[in-house]
Design a protein around this motif. Structure first.
Motif, short mmCIF file in Angstrom:
data_model
loop_
_atom_site.label_atom_id
_atom_site.label_comp_id
_atom_site.label_asym_id
_atom_site.label_seq_id
_atom_site.Cartn_x
_atom_site.Cartn_y
_atom_site.Cartn_z
N ALA A 17 47.62 35.36 49.58
CA ALA A 17 47.21 35.97 48.32
C ALA A 17 48.15 37.08 47.91
N ARG A 18 49.43 36.84 48.08
CA ARG A 18 50.44 37.81 47.66
C ARG A 18 51.41 37.14 46.70
N GLY A 19 52.05 37.96 45.88
CA GLY A 19 53.05 37.43 44.97
C GLY A 19 52.47 36.33 44.10
N ARG A 22 48.82 35.19 44.24
CA ARG A 22 47.74 35.87 43.52
C ARG A 22 47.40 35.13 42.24
N TRP B 86 41.47 41.80 39.79
CA TRP B 86 42.39 41.14 40.72
C TRP B 86 43.84 41.47 40.38
N ASP B 92 52.10 44.47 40.00
CA ASP B 92 53.46 43.96 39.93
C ASP B 92 53.52 42.91 38.82
N TRP B 94 53.17 39.83 38.92
CA TRP B 94 52.13 38.80 39.02
C TRP B 94 50.82 39.26 38.41
N ILE B 98 48.63 37.10 35.88
CA ILE B 98 47.19 36.87 36.08
C ILE B 98 46.42 37.16 34.79
#
Lengths: 156, 122
Positions: A17-19, A22, B86, B92, B94, B98
């Motif tokens: 769940a990184r970069g 996510r 979230w 960042d 991302w 999102i």
């Protein structure tokens, strides 16, 4: 990028769940909400009319919820759960997608589109995201597992 | 549902979604512009909720299932909040992507909601 070492140590979140992962999590979460709430509504109202696709919808909803959680939480067990649920989705969308073409009366809900499952016609009702997502998910799992060897410290 | 409002809502959600995706993939962390755009999408959904509650009293009744409509609407209201949370757990590029994904999902859901309210085949 994903290969970067996380800035905060001892994270509660897995490296899955990184970069870019996510973004994968939020897409899974949205699909989980969509598929589950729709299935709950269908079970409460029109279950008798189409028990097979509605049961499948509910099952797919539960699997999407599990996959979302498994992508977020760290640890080997959740990694395995992620692999299982995401593989299950790929099998589901391929099998039900094909069956909906071969036996539309059962798996596509006949003339009534709203009886269809999230997987009918390879997920056309959800912009083919149910077909693309497990493939992207597996590529991501493989990649995080490969880079994970160097990042084992970040995961308990 | 009020048609022009639905058109505006979908247009804003698509624009906000594309804006966030483009800026996100360009490497930008969420800022006033992208968070603001997502907030506007959320506020339009709240306005949509008010419209949905008031509309039947003004003779504007849904042709489809009101329960299904509200399930979509409530899910739609939750998604930007969930996405925002979230996204901002870690700020960042991302995070911005999102927000974009959440906004585009809202556009699709509003289209579905409009179909439930106005177009019934059966």
């Amino acid at each position: 990028m994903s290969a970067q070492v996380p800035t905060q140590p001892a994270s509660k979140v897995s490296r899955r769940a990184r970069g870019l992962g996510r973004v994968l999590v939020i897409v899974y979460a949205i699909l989980a909400i969509g598929a589950t709430s729709r299935a709950v509504y269908q079970m409460a109202t029109i279950y008798h009319a189409a028990p097979v696709p509605i049961t499948l919808s509910a099952l797919s909803g539960v699997v999407y919820i599990l996959a979302t959680i498994a992508l977020i939480l760290p640890g080997r067990v959740w990694s395995t759960v992620a692999w299982i649920t995401i593989s299950f989705e790929l099998v589901g969308v391929l099998v039900i997608g094909t069956l909906s073409l071969l036996v539309p009366a059962i798996f596509a809900g006949g003339a009534e589109v709203s009886f269809g499952t999230v997987w009918s016609y390879y997920g056309v009702g959800y912009l083919f995201i149910p077909l693309a997502l497990p493939i992207l998910g597996m590529l991501w799992l493989r990649r995080t597992r490969a880079t994970g060897a160097r990042l084992t410290d970040s995961e308990a | 549902m009020i048609e022009w409002f639905v058109v505006a809502e979908v247009a804003v959600a698509v624009l906000a979604g594309l804006l966030c995706l483009v800026l996100g993939f360009a490497g930008k962390a969420p800022g006033d512009l992208t968070i603001g755009a997502t907030l506007v999408v959320e506020l339009l959904l709240i306005a949509q909720l008010v419209i949905a509650i008031v509309a039947p009293f003004a003779g504007n009744h849904p042709t489809g299932s009101i329960v299904e409509f509200y399930i979509y609407l409530i899910a739609a209201i939750i998604i930007p909040l969930l996405g925002g949370f979230w996204a901002l757990v870690e700020r960042d590029r991302w995070s911005t992507v999102i927000l974009g994904v959440a906004c585009l999902a809202i556009a699709v859901m509003v289209v579905r909601m409009n179909i439930i309210w106005t177009v019934q085949i059966a």
